[in-house]
Design a protein around this motif. Structure first.
Motif, PDB file in Angstrom:
ATOM      1  N   ALA B  66       8.974 -22.765  -4.076  1.00  0.00           N
ATOM      2  CA  ALA B  66       9.546 -21.591  -4.755  1.00  0.00           C
ATOM      3  C   ALA B  66       8.503 -20.471  -4.872  1.00  0.00           C
ATOM      4  CB  ALA B  66      10.062 -21.981  -6.142  1.00  0.00           C
ATOM      5  N   GLU B  67       7.277 -20.834  -5.177  1.00  0.00           N
ATOM      6  CA  GLU B  67       6.227 -19.809  -5.274  1.00  0.00           C
ATOM      7  C   GLU B  67       5.965 -19.172  -3.907  1.00  0.00           C
ATOM      8  OE1 GLU B  67       3.566 -21.682  -8.956  1.00  0.00           O
ATOM      9  OE2 GLU B  67       3.319 -22.477  -6.924  1.00  0.00           O
ATOM     10  N   ALA B  68       5.971 -19.986  -2.876  1.00  0.00           N
ATOM     11  CA  ALA B  68       5.754 -19.453  -1.524  1.00  0.00           C
ATOM     12  C   ALA B  68       6.893 -18.520  -1.126  1.00  0.00           C
ATOM     13  CB  ALA B  68       5.626 -20.601  -0.526  1.00  0.00           C
ATOM     14  N   GLN B  69       8.110 -18.888  -1.506  1.00  0.00           N
ATOM     15  CA  GLN B  69       9.259 -18.016  -1.214  1.00  0.00           C
ATOM     16  C   GLN B  69       9.127 -16.687  -1.950  1.00  0.00           C
ATOM     17  OE1 GLN B  69      12.247 -20.943  -2.320  1.00  0.00           O
ATOM     18  NE2 GLN B  69      12.860 -21.192  -0.174  1.00  0.00           N
ATOM     19  N   ALA B  70       8.662 -16.723  -3.183  1.00  0.00           N
ATOM     20  CA  ALA B  70       8.423 -15.472  -3.924  1.00  0.00           C
ATOM     21  C   ALA B  70       7.370 -14.641  -3.194  1.00  0.00           C
ATOM     22  CB  ALA B  70       7.977 -15.783  -5.357  1.00  0.00           C
ATOM     23  N   GLY B  71       6.344 -15.309  -2.675  1.00  0.00           N
ATOM     24  CA  GLY B  71       5.327 -14.594  -1.910  1.00  0.00           C
ATOM     25  C   GLY B  71       5.888 -13.984  -0.643  1.00  0.00           C
ATOM     26  N   ALA B  72       6.742 -14.716   0.031  1.00  0.00           N
ATOM     27  CA  ALA B  72       7.353 -14.208   1.272  1.00  0.00           C
ATOM     28  C   ALA B  72       8.210 -12.978   0.982  1.00  0.00           C
ATOM     29  CB  ALA B  72       8.189 -15.305   1.929  1.00  0.00           C
ATOM     30  N   ARG B  73       8.866 -12.978  -0.166  1.00  0.00           N
ATOM     31  CA  ARG B  73       9.677 -11.819  -0.545  1.00  0.00           C
ATOM     32  C   ARG B  73       8.793 -10.587  -0.792  1.00  0.00           C
ATOM     33  NH1 ARG B  73      14.801 -12.289  -2.771  1.00  0.00           N
ATOM     34  NH2 ARG B  73      14.203 -11.079  -4.608  1.00  0.00           N
ATOM     35  N   ILE B  74       7.646 -10.814  -1.400  1.00  0.00           N
ATOM     36  CA  ILE B  74       6.730  -9.679  -1.619  1.00  0.00           C
ATOM     37  C   ILE B  74       6.247  -9.133  -0.272  1.00  0.00           C
ATOM     38  CG2 ILE B  74       4.483  -8.998  -2.570  1.00  0.00           C
ATOM     39  CD1 ILE B  74       4.989 -11.106  -4.802  1.00  0.00           C
ATOM     40  N   CYS B  75       5.902 -10.024   0.636  1.00  0.00           N
ATOM     41  CA  CYS B  75       5.482  -9.581   1.981  1.00  0.00           C
ATOM     42  C   CYS B  75       6.579  -8.724   2.626  1.00  0.00           C
ATOM     43  CB  CYS B  75       5.207 -10.782   2.881  1.00  0.00           C
ATOM     44  SG  CYS B  75       3.827 -11.832   2.385  1.00  0.00           S
ATOM     45  N   ALA B  76       7.812  -9.180   2.518  1.00  0.00           N
ATOM     46  CA  ALA B  76       8.931  -8.456   3.135  1.00  0.00           C
ATOM     47  C   ALA B  76       9.110  -7.091   2.479  1.00  0.00           C
ATOM     48  CB  ALA B  76      10.211  -9.293   3.023  1.00  0.00           C
ATOM     49  N   MET B  77       8.953  -7.041   1.161  1.00  0.00           N
ATOM     50  CA  MET B  77       9.074  -5.750   0.463  1.00  0.00           C
ATOM     51  C   MET B  77       7.972  -4.793   0.904  1.00  0.00           C
ATOM     52  SD  MET B  77      11.720  -5.488  -1.561  1.00  0.00           S
ATOM     53  CE  MET B  77      11.415  -4.446  -3.003  1.00  0.00           C
ATOM     54  N   ARG B  78       6.781  -5.315   1.070  1.00  0.00           N
ATOM     55  CA  ARG B  78       5.680  -4.463   1.544  1.00  0.00           C
ATOM     56  C   ARG B  78       5.989  -3.918   2.942  1.00  0.00           C
ATOM     57  NH1 ARG B  78       0.683  -4.567  -0.898  1.00  0.00           N
ATOM     58  NH2 ARG B  78      -0.322  -4.238   1.112  1.00  0.00           N
ATOM     59  N   ALA B  79       6.497  -4.776   3.814  1.00  0.00           N
ATOM     60  CA  ALA B  79       6.833  -4.319   5.166  1.00  0.00           C
ATOM     61  C   ALA B  79       7.900  -3.231   5.112  1.00  0.00           C
ATOM     62  CB  ALA B  79       7.308  -5.503   6.012  1.00  0.00           C
ATOM     63  N   LEU B  80       8.894  -3.417   4.256  1.00  0.00           N
ATOM     64  CA  LEU B  80       9.936  -2.395   4.114  1.00  0.00           C
ATOM     65  C   LEU B  80       9.357  -1.098   3.548  1.00  0.00           C
ATOM     66  CD1 LEU B  80      12.920  -4.515   2.727  1.00  0.00           C
ATOM     67  CD2 LEU B  80      12.747  -3.455   4.995  1.00  0.00           C
ATOM     68  N   ALA B  81       8.479  -1.220   2.577  1.00  0.00           N
ATOM     69  CA  ALA B  81       7.871  -0.024   1.985  1.00  0.00           C
ATOM     70  C   ALA B  81       7.085   0.756   3.038  1.00  0.00           C
ATOM     71  CB  ALA B  81       6.960  -0.422   0.820  1.00  0.00           C
ATOM     72  N   LEU B  82       6.391   0.026   3.895  1.00  0.00           N
ATOM     73  CA  LEU B  82       5.621   0.682   4.962  1.00  0.00           C
ATOM     74  C   LEU B  82       6.546   1.358   5.967  1.00  0.00           C
ATOM     75  CD1 LEU B  82       2.964  -2.114   5.495  1.00  0.00           C
ATOM     76  CD2 LEU B  82       2.515   0.200   4.642  1.00  0.00           C
ATOM     77  N   LEU B  83       7.636   0.689   6.309  1.00  0.00           N
ATOM     78  CA  LEU B  83       8.596   1.293   7.233  1.00  0.00           C
ATOM     79  C   LEU B  83       9.210   2.548   6.617  1.00  0.00           C
ATOM     80  CD1 LEU B  83      10.325  -1.909   8.643  1.00  0.00           C
ATOM     81  CD2 LEU B  83       9.059  -0.204   9.981  1.00  0.00           C
ATOM     82  N   ALA B  84       9.570   2.482   5.347  1.00  0.00           N
ATOM     83  CA  ALA B  84      10.159   3.649   4.683  1.00  0.00           C
ATOM     84  C   ALA B  84       9.179   4.818   4.710  1.00  0.00           C
ATOM     85  CB  ALA B  84      10.539   3.293   3.243  1.00  0.00           C
ATOM     86  N   ARG B  85       7.905   4.513   4.460  1.00  0.00           N
ATOM     87  CA  ARG B  85       6.922   5.592   4.470  1.00  0.00           C
ATOM     88  C   ARG B  85       6.722   6.158   5.875  1.00  0.00           C
ATOM     89  NH1 ARG B  85       1.021   4.647   2.075  1.00  0.00           N
ATOM     90  NH2 ARG B  85       2.378   3.982   0.370  1.00  0.00           N
ATOM     91  N   ALA B  86       6.671   5.279   6.851  1.00  0.00           N
ATOM     92  CA  ALA B  86       6.416   5.737   8.218  1.00  0.00           C
ATOM     93  C   ALA B  86       7.591   6.532   8.781  1.00  0.00           C
ATOM     94  CB  ALA B  86       6.113   4.534   9.118  1.00  0.00           C
ATOM     95  N   LEU B  87       8.791   6.147   8.376  1.00  0.00           N
ATOM     96  CA  LEU B  87       9.990   6.734   8.980  1.00  0.00           C
ATOM     97  C   LEU B  87      10.629   7.821   8.117  1.00  0.00           C
ATOM     98  CD1 LEU B  87      11.621   3.359  10.102  1.00  0.00           C
ATOM     99  CD2 LEU B  87      10.476   5.030  11.585  1.00  0.00           C
ATOM    100  N   GLY B  88      10.241   7.858   6.853  1.00  0.00           N
ATOM    101  CA  GLY B  88      10.868   8.804   5.945  1.00  0.00           C
ATOM    102  C   GLY B  88      12.029   8.194   5.182  1.00  0.00           C
TER     103      GLY B  88
END
Lengths: 158, 158, 158
Positions: B66-88
């Protein structure tokens, strides 16, 4: 920079004492580079100089951070040498896109990014802004031929 | 769905108690995102919130699924945040193509897919059908900064 | 060669005693293949036959090199089966671009390349020159469902 990409590559190669010319030939079922339109994929490179893998073992126990960084630089030079051969010139690289760095790690070694930094710095030094890239670095359990580090990449080309 | 991608992202971020705004800046020799025509590559993300890696250690011994899954979700959110910033805008993502999930695993931990499922579900939840992707999940021996999980991806964009 | 790609695939499948038809369905948040223009990404495949992962354990201790090679061949067949289904025909593959091979390794097992060679040879055998590819093979610590080997790839298609 007044120097060219090739001259910067050559200067680093000279400092390493190796030309990276000629010995990087694999054949048969897989290849060192594969071009697809504006992208070139480069196979995973280990720190081989001539026929010898010069940095072997587990980083963080048998291999120091500095030694692993030296290995990562050799991997990066091999990838550049392969790109130069495939493209005719390093000048045809428009942008590195993705670099993967795989570090054969001791159980408690957590400086994979610092190993990868050495490769990233070299790629940037040789290629200038075209040498920046996204990157994923992980600590693996083993690598072919007991290599301490392996690097692959995808490049955009003209 | 009547909600927007950004509003779904924001709702998840609020539930996590973190905005994922602003702190994701790296510089120098490598970059967080690199665009090449209709593709964007995102560097490997670890579960960092602000300046702290919040899920560290070996999954299956020191870290629960469960903790690892929470970590994976944070990683995914970071990737999305980076995409949003790069793409607008997240709306410019037409399709996720490939997600890589690297789990720092105990010797007998075999649920890497289940860790990755948490990231896949989040990406699908935020992006809808554009969030489905091919995936490779593996159990690595170590990750930078002792992170429990790392995630990278390639996205198609308009 | 007078034989077709599909006939060579079928001959290998027959020798393996398995058709690789039908059972490779995953759903939900991730997918087996994702096409983007002239590229198709294939998710990481483990040596599953029907519902059973047939080569499990750590290569170099619990699993022999020959067994791991057999597992790598199954992974490659699964990837081809998925491409055939996604494209309608193996003949629409113009070039394999990149193959990743992940070997669940014993601490001192360094023949990851030799495991990967079995997959590379099969891909070349079925696809001919279009089956050559760049490759990265690494030794990981664990794989989903205790699989001994995992393989993913990117293909160029017409």
């Amino acid at each position: 920079m007044n120097s060219t990409r090739q001259s910067r590559f050559d200067a680093i190669a000279a400092a390493m004492g190796h030309s990276f010319a000629g010995e990087i030939l694999i054949g048969g079922d897989y290849v060192s580079t594969q071009r697809h339109g504006p992208q070139v994929f480069v196979s995973g490179q280990i720190p081989r100089v001539g026929t010898t893998v010069v940095v072997t073992g587990r980083v963080g126990s048998e291999v120091s951070l500095a030694e692993a960084q030296a290995g990562a630089r050799i991997c990066a030079m091999r990838a550049l040498a392969l790109l130069a051969r495939a493209l005719g010139s390093l000048d045809r690289i428009t942008q590195l896109l993705k670099v993967g760095v795989y570090v054969q790690s001791a159980a408690d070694f957590t400086q994979q990014s610092e190993v990868a930094d050495a490769a990233s710095a070299l790629l940037h030094e040789v290629l200038g802004p075209a040498g920046t890239h996204t990157r994923t670095s992980v600590g693996v359990y083993q690598l072919p031929k007991n290599a301490a580090v392996e690097l692959d990449l995808i490049a955009a080309v003209e």
